[in-house]
Scaffold this motif. Structure first.
Motif, PDB file in Angstrom:
ATOM      1  N   CYS A 144      54.851  56.276 101.186  1.00  0.00           N
ATOM      2  CA  CYS A 144      55.663  56.378  99.861  1.00  0.00           C
ATOM      3  C   CYS A 144      55.127  55.167  98.778  1.00  0.00           C
ATOM      4  O   CYS A 144      55.593  54.024  99.512  1.00  0.00           O
ATOM      5  CB  CYS A 144      56.903  56.505  99.819  1.00  0.00           C
ATOM      6  N   ARG A 145      54.572  55.303  97.763  1.00  0.00           N
ATOM      7  CA  ARG A 145      54.499  54.124  96.928  1.00  0.00           C
ATOM      8  C   ARG A 145      55.140  54.581  95.520  1.00  0.00           C
ATOM      9  O   ARG A 145      54.456  55.600  94.913  1.00  0.00           O
ATOM     10  CB  ARG A 145      52.930  53.977  96.905  1.00  0.00           C
ATOM     11  N   GLU A 146      56.125  54.049  95.141  1.00  0.00           N
ATOM     12  CA  GLU A 146      56.822  54.326  93.785  1.00  0.00           C
ATOM     13  C   GLU A 146      56.009  54.227  93.040  1.00  0.00           C
ATOM     14  O   GLU A 146      55.155  53.255  92.631  1.00  0.00           O
ATOM     15  CB  GLU A 146      58.227  53.376  94.104  1.00  0.00           C
ATOM     16  N   ALA A 147      56.136  55.231  91.839  1.00  0.00           N
ATOM     17  CA  ALA A 147      55.267  55.054  90.630  1.00  0.00           C
ATOM     18  C   ALA A 147      55.777  55.867  89.642  1.00  0.00           C
ATOM     19  O   ALA A 147      56.428  56.660  89.927  1.00  0.00           O
ATOM     20  CB  ALA A 147      53.943  55.469  91.035  1.00  0.00           C
ATOM     21  N   PHE A 148      55.859  55.279  88.525  1.00  0.00           N
ATOM     22  CA  PHE A 148      56.563  56.026  87.231  1.00  0.00           C
ATOM     23  C   PHE A 148      55.494  56.022  86.230  1.00  0.00           C
ATOM     24  O   PHE A 148      54.647  55.173  85.830  1.00  0.00           O
ATOM     25  CB  PHE A 148      57.596  55.037  86.755  1.00  0.00           C
ATOM     26  N   ASN A 149      55.488  57.189  85.595  1.00  0.00           N
ATOM     27  CA  ASN A 149      54.742  57.568  84.327  1.00  0.00           C
ATOM     28  C   ASN A 149      53.191  57.718  84.601  1.00  0.00           C
ATOM     29  O   ASN A 149      52.365  57.221  83.964  1.00  0.00           O
ATOM     30  CB  ASN A 149      54.865  56.690  83.298  1.00  0.00           C
ATOM     31  N   GLN A 150      52.593  57.865  86.147  1.00  0.00           N
ATOM     32  CA  GLN A 150      51.203  57.965  86.304  1.00  0.00           C
ATOM     33  C   GLN A 150      50.803  59.368  85.545  1.00  0.00           C
ATOM     34  O   GLN A 150      51.383  60.480  85.588  1.00  0.00           O
ATOM     35  CB  GLN A 150      50.813  58.170  87.646  1.00  0.00           C
ATOM     36  N   THR A 151      49.851  59.228  84.655  1.00  0.00           N
ATOM     37  CA  THR A 151      49.176  60.458  84.171  1.00  0.00           C
ATOM     38  C   THR A 151      47.711  60.719  84.413  1.00  0.00           C
ATOM     39  O   THR A 151      46.972  59.882  84.480  1.00  0.00           O
ATOM     40  CB  THR A 151      49.205  59.815  82.385  1.00  0.00           C
ATOM     41  N   ASN A 152      47.719  62.102  84.549  1.00  0.00           N
ATOM     42  CA  ASN A 152      46.569  62.617  84.692  1.00  0.00           C
ATOM     43  C   ASN A 152      45.910  63.230  83.335  1.00  0.00           C
ATOM     44  O   ASN A 152      46.446  64.180  82.976  1.00  0.00           O
ATOM     45  CB  ASN A 152      46.548  63.660  85.832  1.00  0.00           C
ATOM     46  N   HIS A 153      45.356  62.252  82.862  1.00  0.00           N
ATOM     47  CA  HIS A 153      44.868  62.695  81.258  1.00  0.00           C
ATOM     48  C   HIS A 153      44.108  64.126  81.135  1.00  0.00           C
ATOM     49  O   HIS A 153      44.271  64.578  80.108  1.00  0.00           O
ATOM     50  CB  HIS A 153      44.051  61.656  80.635  1.00  0.00           C
ATOM     51  N   LYS A 154      43.054  64.423  82.180  1.00  0.00           N
ATOM     52  CA  LYS A 154      42.425  65.790  82.091  1.00  0.00           C
ATOM     53  C   LYS A 154      43.479  66.882  82.002  1.00  0.00           C
ATOM     54  O   LYS A 154      43.280  67.743  81.357  1.00  0.00           O
ATOM     55  CB  LYS A 154      41.539  65.813  83.261  1.00  0.00           C
ATOM     56  N   LEU A 155      44.511  66.742  82.907  1.00  0.00           N
ATOM     57  CA  LEU A 155      45.377  67.919  82.976  1.00  0.00           C
ATOM     58  C   LEU A 155      46.677  67.813  82.152  1.00  0.00           C
ATOM     59  O   LEU A 155      47.444  68.675  81.854  1.00  0.00           O
ATOM     60  CB  LEU A 155      45.857  68.131  84.465  1.00  0.00           C
ATOM     61  N   GLY A 156      46.936  66.617  81.549  1.00  0.00           N
ATOM     62  CA  GLY A 156      48.054  66.117  80.787  1.00  0.00           C
ATOM     63  C   GLY A 156      49.287  66.313  81.601  1.00  0.00           C
ATOM     64  O   GLY A 156      50.304  66.410  81.037  1.00  0.00           O
ATOM     65  N   LEU A 157      49.199  65.990  82.847  1.00  0.00           N
ATOM     66  CA  LEU A 157      50.386  65.972  83.749  1.00  0.00           C
ATOM     67  C   LEU A 157      50.870  64.582  84.023  1.00  0.00           C
ATOM     68  O   LEU A 157      50.188  63.519  83.887  1.00  0.00           O
ATOM     69  CB  LEU A 157      49.989  66.358  85.042  1.00  0.00           C
ATOM     70  N   THR A 158      52.159  64.197  83.958  1.00  0.00           N
ATOM     71  CA  THR A 158      52.822  63.061  84.561  1.00  0.00           C
ATOM     72  C   THR A 158      53.605  62.817  85.811  1.00  0.00           C
ATOM     73  O   THR A 158      54.103  64.060  86.012  1.00  0.00           O
ATOM     74  CB  THR A 158      53.917  62.512  83.439  1.00  0.00           C
ATOM     75  N   TYR A 159      53.238  62.135  86.808  1.00  0.00           N
ATOM     76  CA  TYR A 159      53.854  62.011  87.862  1.00  0.00           C
ATOM     77  C   TYR A 159      54.704  60.834  87.874  1.00  0.00           C
ATOM     78  O   TYR A 159      54.464  59.686  87.601  1.00  0.00           O
ATOM     79  CB  TYR A 159      52.649  61.917  88.834  1.00  0.00           C
ATOM     80  N   ASN A 160      56.054  60.939  88.689  1.00  0.00           N
ATOM     81  CA  ASN A 160      56.908  60.060  89.170  1.00  0.00           C
ATOM     82  C   ASN A 160      57.322  60.240  90.429  1.00  0.00           C
ATOM     83  O   ASN A 160      57.603  61.277  90.818  1.00  0.00           O
ATOM     84  CB  ASN A 160      58.290  60.168  88.458  1.00  0.00           C
ATOM     85  N   THR A 161      56.987  58.937  91.288  1.00  0.00           N
ATOM     86  CA  THR A 161      57.256  59.074  92.762  1.00  0.00           C
ATOM     87  C   THR A 161      58.471  57.989  93.179  1.00  0.00           C
ATOM     88  O   THR A 161      58.121  56.770  92.693  1.00  0.00           O
ATOM     89  CB  THR A 161      56.199  58.906  93.539  1.00  0.00           C
ATOM     90  N   THR A 162      59.503  58.568  93.765  1.00  0.00           N
ATOM     91  CA  THR A 162      60.547  57.728  94.307  1.00  0.00           C
ATOM     92  C   THR A 162      60.664  57.780  95.641  1.00  0.00           C
ATOM     93  O   THR A 162      60.434  58.689  96.369  1.00  0.00           O
ATOM     94  CB  THR A 162      62.001  58.257  93.465  1.00  0.00           C
ATOM     95  N   CYS A 163      60.967  56.647  96.431  1.00  0.00           N
ATOM     96  CA  CYS A 163      61.038  56.517  97.732  1.00  0.00           C
ATOM     97  C   CYS A 163      62.586  56.119  98.143  1.00  0.00           C
ATOM     98  O   CYS A 163      63.137  55.660  97.497  1.00  0.00           O
ATOM     99  CB  CYS A 163      60.068  55.241  98.256  1.00  0.00           C
ATOM    100  N   CYS A 164      62.904  56.832  99.350  1.00  0.00           N
ATOM    101  CA  CYS A 164      64.237  56.363  99.986  1.00  0.00           C
ATOM    102  C   CYS A 164      64.162  56.373 101.449  1.00  0.00           C
ATOM    103  O   CYS A 164      63.312  56.858 102.195  1.00  0.00           O
ATOM    104  CB  CYS A 164      65.041  57.270  99.338  1.00  0.00           C
ATOM    105  N   ARG A 165      65.194  55.660 102.144  1.00  0.00           N
ATOM    106  CA  ARG A 165      65.215  55.688 103.616  1.00  0.00           C
ATOM    107  C   ARG A 165      66.663  55.861 104.074  1.00  0.00           C
ATOM    108  O   ARG A 165      67.301  55.087 105.006  1.00  0.00           O
ATOM    109  CB  ARG A 165      64.580  54.431 104.025  1.00  0.00           C
ATOM    110  N   LYS A 166      67.212  57.178 103.867  1.00  0.00           N
ATOM    111  CA  LYS A 166      68.457  57.520 104.327  1.00  0.00           C
ATOM    112  C   LYS A 166      68.117  58.937 104.562  1.00  0.00           C
ATOM    113  O   LYS A 166      67.502  59.419 104.203  1.00  0.00           O
ATOM    114  CB  LYS A 166      69.613  57.379 103.208  1.00  0.00           C
ATOM    115  N   ASP A 167      68.973  59.388 105.736  1.00  0.00           N
ATOM    116  CA  ASP A 167      68.894  60.791 105.863  1.00  0.00           C
ATOM    117  C   ASP A 167      68.871  61.746 104.947  1.00  0.00           C
ATOM    118  O   ASP A 167      69.993  61.721 104.146  1.00  0.00           O
ATOM    119  CB  ASP A 167      70.068  61.205 107.167  1.00  0.00           C
ATOM    120  N   SER A 168      68.158  62.493 104.691  1.00  0.00           N
ATOM    121  CA  SER A 168      68.035  63.500 103.648  1.00  0.00           C
ATOM    122  C   SER A 168      68.329  63.068 102.346  1.00  0.00           C
ATOM    123  O   SER A 168      68.978  63.786 101.305  1.00  0.00           O
ATOM    124  CB  SER A 168      69.066  64.793 103.983  1.00  0.00           C
ATOM    125  N   CYS A 169      67.810  62.060 101.917  1.00  0.00           N
ATOM    126  CA  CYS A 169      68.054  61.243 100.709  1.00  0.00           C
ATOM    127  C   CYS A 169      67.327  61.809  99.788  1.00  0.00           C
ATOM    128  O   CYS A 169      67.545  61.817  98.473  1.00  0.00           O
ATOM    129  CB  CYS A 169      67.715  59.855 100.952  1.00  0.00           C
TER     130      CYS A 169
END
Length: 124
Positions: free
Chosen positions: A72-97
């Motif tokens: 997991c690598r946290e990232a915010f507002n990563q954009t795929n310009h070809k498809l026009g999609l934005t990705y936000n990835t969050t990480c956590c380390r607790k049961d069912s977080c």
């Protein structure tokens, strides 16, 4: 005696904390999680959630366990310009977080998501 009790409690804590589970699924509007499972988190890894947006509209989410090959690598507002999609990835380390609760979606968002999916399919 206190030392033995402390050792027993710390061993119990390590044993309990070793079994961290994450949600694993693709979450889509209206349906929620598709192919819902849970995964056992590997040592030194984190649960992750990647939310994908088309503009400000949520399209889908990917929930899973991080692995040594794909940590997991946290990232915010990563954009795929070809498809026009934005990705936000969050990480956590607790049961069912990384919650698998479905997001509420309006009928308009459902129609727009369907059209966006059709457009992406046509581009592919």
């Amino acid at each position: 005696m206190k030392g033995l009790l402390l050792l027993a409690l710390s061993t119990l804590f390590c044993w309990v904390s070793a079994d961290i589970r994450c949600h694993s699924c693709y979450k889509v509007p209206v349906l929620g999680c598709v192919d819902r499972q849970s995964c056992l988190l590997e040592p030194n890894q984190q649960c992750l959630t990647t939310n994908v947006y088309l503009g400000k509209m949520w399209v889908f989410s990917n929930l899973r366990c991080g692995t040594p090959e794909e940590p997991c690598r946290e990232a915010f507002n990563q954009t795929n310009h070809k498809l026009g999609l934005t990705y936000n990835t969050t990480c956590c380390r607790k049961d069912s977080c990384n919650s698998a609760n479905p997001r509420p979606t309006s009928a308009v968002a459902l129609v727009l998501t369907s059209l966006a999916g059709l457009g992406l399919w046509l581009l592919h």
